[in-house]
Design a protein around this motif. Structure first.
Motif, PDB file in Angstrom:
ATOM      1  N   ARG A   3      -8.980  -3.469  17.216  1.00 40.70           N
ATOM      2  CA  ARG A   3      -9.757  -4.214  18.539  1.00 40.70           C
ATOM      3  C   ARG A   3     -10.120  -5.679  18.207  1.00 40.70           C
ATOM      4  N   TRP A   4      -9.575  -6.788  18.861  1.00 47.85           N
ATOM      5  CA  TRP A   4     -10.022  -8.146  18.339  1.00 47.85           C
ATOM      6  C   TRP A   4     -11.217  -8.360  19.315  1.00 47.85           C
ATOM      7  N   THR A   5     -12.118  -8.848  19.216  1.00 46.19           N
ATOM      8  CA  THR A   5     -13.398  -9.497  19.987  1.00 46.19           C
ATOM      9  C   THR A   5     -13.812 -10.721  19.647  1.00 46.19           C
ATOM     10  N   ALA A   6     -14.057 -11.596  20.612  1.00 46.34           N
ATOM     11  CA  ALA A   6     -14.681 -12.938  20.241  1.00 46.34           C
ATOM     12  C   ALA A   6     -16.122 -12.714  20.069  1.00 46.34           C
ATOM     13  N   PHE A   7     -16.701 -13.411  18.980  1.00 44.68           N
ATOM     14  CA  PHE A   7     -18.141 -13.236  18.582  1.00 44.68           C
ATOM     15  C   PHE A   7     -18.972 -13.002  19.955  1.00 44.68           C
ATOM     16  N   GLU A   8     -19.003 -13.927  20.942  1.00 41.99           N
ATOM     17  CA  GLU A   8     -19.815 -13.885  22.214  1.00 41.99           C
ATOM     18  C   GLU A   8     -19.718 -12.687  22.891  1.00 41.99           C
ATOM     19  N   ASP A   9     -18.510 -11.931  22.809  1.00 36.68           N
ATOM     20  CA  ASP A   9     -18.234 -10.664  23.662  1.00 36.68           C
ATOM     21  C   ASP A   9     -18.554  -9.467  22.790  1.00 36.68           C
TER      22      ASP A   9
ATOM     23  N   GLY B  14     -13.619   4.619  19.730  1.00 34.84           N
ATOM     24  CA  GLY B  14     -15.198   5.020  19.738  1.00 34.84           C
ATOM     25  C   GLY B  14     -15.692   5.809  18.688  1.00 34.84           C
ATOM     26  N   GLY B  15     -14.595   5.772  17.399  1.00 32.38           N
ATOM     27  CA  GLY B  15     -15.046   6.406  16.150  1.00 32.38           C
ATOM     28  C   GLY B  15     -15.653   5.692  15.217  1.00 32.38           C
ATOM     29  N   ALA B  16     -15.770   5.818  13.818  1.00 30.06           N
ATOM     30  CA  ALA B  16     -16.437   5.198  12.967  1.00 30.06           C
ATOM     31  C   ALA B  16     -15.786   4.168  12.601  1.00 30.06           C
ATOM     32  N   LEU B  17     -16.332   2.944  12.334  1.00 26.52           N
ATOM     33  CA  LEU B  17     -15.743   1.780  11.898  1.00 26.52           C
ATOM     34  C   LEU B  17     -15.536   2.047  10.210  1.00 26.52           C
ATOM     35  N   ILE B  18     -14.075   1.403  10.052  1.00 27.11           N
ATOM     36  CA  ILE B  18     -13.404   1.838   8.630  1.00 27.11           C
ATOM     37  C   ILE B  18     -13.013   0.430   8.120  1.00 27.11           C
ATOM     38  N   GLY B  19     -12.880  -0.466   8.965  1.00 30.91           N
ATOM     39  CA  GLY B  19     -12.495  -1.954   8.470  1.00 30.91           C
ATOM     40  C   GLY B  19     -12.590  -2.920   9.394  1.00 30.91           C
ATOM     41  N   CYS B  20     -12.595  -4.035   8.805  1.00 33.37           N
ATOM     42  CA  CYS B  20     -12.972  -5.367   9.492  1.00 33.37           C
ATOM     43  C   CYS B  20     -12.438  -6.616   9.084  1.00 33.37           C
TER      44      CYS B  20
ATOM     45  N   LEU C 219      -4.881  -5.046   7.854  1.00 34.79           N
ATOM     46  CA  LEU C 219      -5.690  -6.048   8.292  1.00 34.79           C
ATOM     47  C   LEU C 219      -5.214  -7.257   8.138  1.00 34.79           C
ATOM     48  N   VAL C 220      -4.923  -7.736   6.798  1.00 31.17           N
ATOM     49  CA  VAL C 220      -4.205  -8.990   6.535  1.00 31.17           C
ATOM     50  C   VAL C 220      -3.183  -9.425   7.516  1.00 31.17           C
ATOM     51  N   ALA C 221      -2.158  -8.619   7.501  1.00 30.20           N
ATOM     52  CA  ALA C 221      -1.045  -8.692   8.396  1.00 30.20           C
ATOM     53  C   ALA C 221      -1.412  -8.943   9.803  1.00 30.20           C
ATOM     54  N   GLU C 222      -2.431  -8.346  10.309  1.00 30.85           N
ATOM     55  CA  GLU C 222      -2.841  -8.380  11.660  1.00 30.85           C
ATOM     56  C   GLU C 222      -3.667  -9.645  11.881  1.00 30.85           C
ATOM     57  N   GLY C 223      -4.428 -10.134  10.990  1.00 30.62           N
ATOM     58  CA  GLY C 223      -5.067 -11.323  10.919  1.00 30.62           C
ATOM     59  C   GLY C 223      -4.061 -12.420  11.002  1.00 30.62           C
ATOM     60  N   LEU C 224      -3.147 -12.535  10.274  1.00 32.26           N
ATOM     61  CA  LEU C 224      -2.252 -13.563  10.137  1.00 32.26           C
ATOM     62  C   LEU C 224      -1.104 -13.552  11.348  1.00 32.26           C
ATOM     63  N   ARG C 225      -0.862 -12.209  12.135  1.00 32.05           N
ATOM     64  CA  ARG C 225      -0.337 -12.322  13.199  1.00 32.05           C
ATOM     65  C   ARG C 225      -1.027 -12.943  14.470  1.00 32.05           C
ATOM     66  N   PHE C 226      -2.258 -12.748  14.345  1.00 31.18           N
ATOM     67  CA  PHE C 226      -3.296 -13.198  15.293  1.00 31.18           C
ATOM     68  C   PHE C 226      -3.314 -14.733  15.355  1.00 31.18           C
TER      69      PHE C 226
ATOM     70  N   THR D 161     -17.845 -18.614  15.498  1.00 33.43           N
ATOM     71  CA  THR D 161     -16.771 -19.387  15.879  1.00 33.43           C
ATOM     72  C   THR D 161     -15.501 -18.621  15.649  1.00 33.43           C
ATOM     73  N   CYS D 162     -15.730 -17.375  15.154  1.00 32.26           N
ATOM     74  CA  CYS D 162     -14.592 -16.230  14.745  1.00 32.26           C
ATOM     75  C   CYS D 162     -14.508 -15.335  16.145  1.00 32.26           C
ATOM     76  N   TRP D 163     -12.997 -14.829  15.771  1.00 36.21           N
ATOM     77  CA  TRP D 163     -12.598 -13.564  16.461  1.00 36.21           C
ATOM     78  C   TRP D 163     -12.797 -12.505  15.447  1.00 36.21           C
ATOM     79  N   HIS D 164     -13.321 -11.184  15.711  1.00 36.92           N
ATOM     80  CA  HIS D 164     -13.799 -10.266  14.770  1.00 36.92           C
ATOM     81  C   HIS D 164     -12.679  -8.828  15.042  1.00 36.92           C
ATOM     82  N   LEU D 165     -12.053  -8.569  13.952  1.00 40.14           N
ATOM     83  CA  LEU D 165     -11.084  -7.442  14.149  1.00 40.14           C
ATOM     84  C   LEU D 165     -11.823  -6.102  13.792  1.00 40.14           C
ATOM     85  N   MET D 166     -12.092  -5.319  14.470  1.00 36.09           N
ATOM     86  CA  MET D 166     -12.782  -4.097  13.965  1.00 36.09           C
ATOM     87  C   MET D 166     -11.821  -2.793  14.008  1.00 36.09           C
ATOM     88  N   VAL D 167     -11.797  -2.213  13.054  1.00 37.02           N
ATOM     89  CA  VAL D 167     -10.820  -0.889  12.979  1.00 37.02           C
ATOM     90  C   VAL D 167     -11.600   0.459  12.746  1.00 37.02           C
ATOM     91  N   ARG D 168     -11.366   1.165  13.882  1.00 37.91           N
ATOM     92  CA  ARG D 168     -11.927   2.502  13.734  1.00 37.91           C
ATOM     93  C   ARG D 168     -11.090   3.719  13.272  1.00 37.91           C
TER      94      ARG D 168
END
Length: 154
Positions: A4-10, A55-61, A93-100, A44-51
């Motif tokens: 899930r991508w989320t803007a900092f302010e969100d 609703g589960g445990a955070l495993i990457g970002c 993660l890297v592939a998703e960041g580049l696609r984004f 100023t960033c978008w944050h990718l959180m991977v669970r």
């Protein structure tokens, strides 16, 4: 896996705390690197959180930002937690960041500050080292660029 991508302010206060604690547990505690993780860029960033599941445990970002004033686009703070290592999550993660970035900011160069021992990993995504090594919190790093026109592998 749930991405899930989320803007900092969100980010909720709880999500922000979880994200910062997760990064701290790897970068500062596990890697024994006393460095300023709170560098003023998160806002100023978008944050990718991977669970591990919704609703589960955070495993990457990671965090990503398009060009900002005179600054280039970037991805960084790429973290795979101990429970997900060896699963290919780092590549995802890297592939998703580049696609984004390609989707939101087409045809822009991307910069990363990579731990020096990961140069080959990032090179597999089209990043090229520019300049020499530098110390960041006691860990050798290099600046790497992925220039416009480099195709993203599937």
């Amino acid at each position: 896996m749930h991405l899930r991508w989320t803007a900092f302010e969100d980010l909720s206060v709880h999500q922000l705390y979880e994200l910062l604690a997760f990064r701290q547990s790897v970068f500062i505690v596990e890697q024994a690197s006393a460095y300023p993780d709170l560098d003023g860029l998160d806002q100023t960033c978008w944050h990718l959180m991977v669970r591990d599941r919704p609703g589960g445990a955070l495993i990457g970002c990671l965090r990503a930002r398009g060009p900002w004033g005179e600054e280039p686009a970037l991805i960084g703070r790429i973290v795979v937690g101990p429970a997900a290592r060896g699963t290919g999550l780092g590549r995802r993660l890297v592939a998703e960041g580049l696609r984004f970035l390609e989707r939101e900011y087409p045809r822009t160069d991307v910069r990363i500050g990579a731990q020096a021992h990961l140069q080959n990993f990032y090179a597999s995504f089209g990043f090229v080292t520019e300049g020499g090594e530098y110390d960041d919190g006691g860990i050798p790093h290099v600046t790497m660029w992925r220039r416009v026109g480099v195709a993203l592998a599937a």
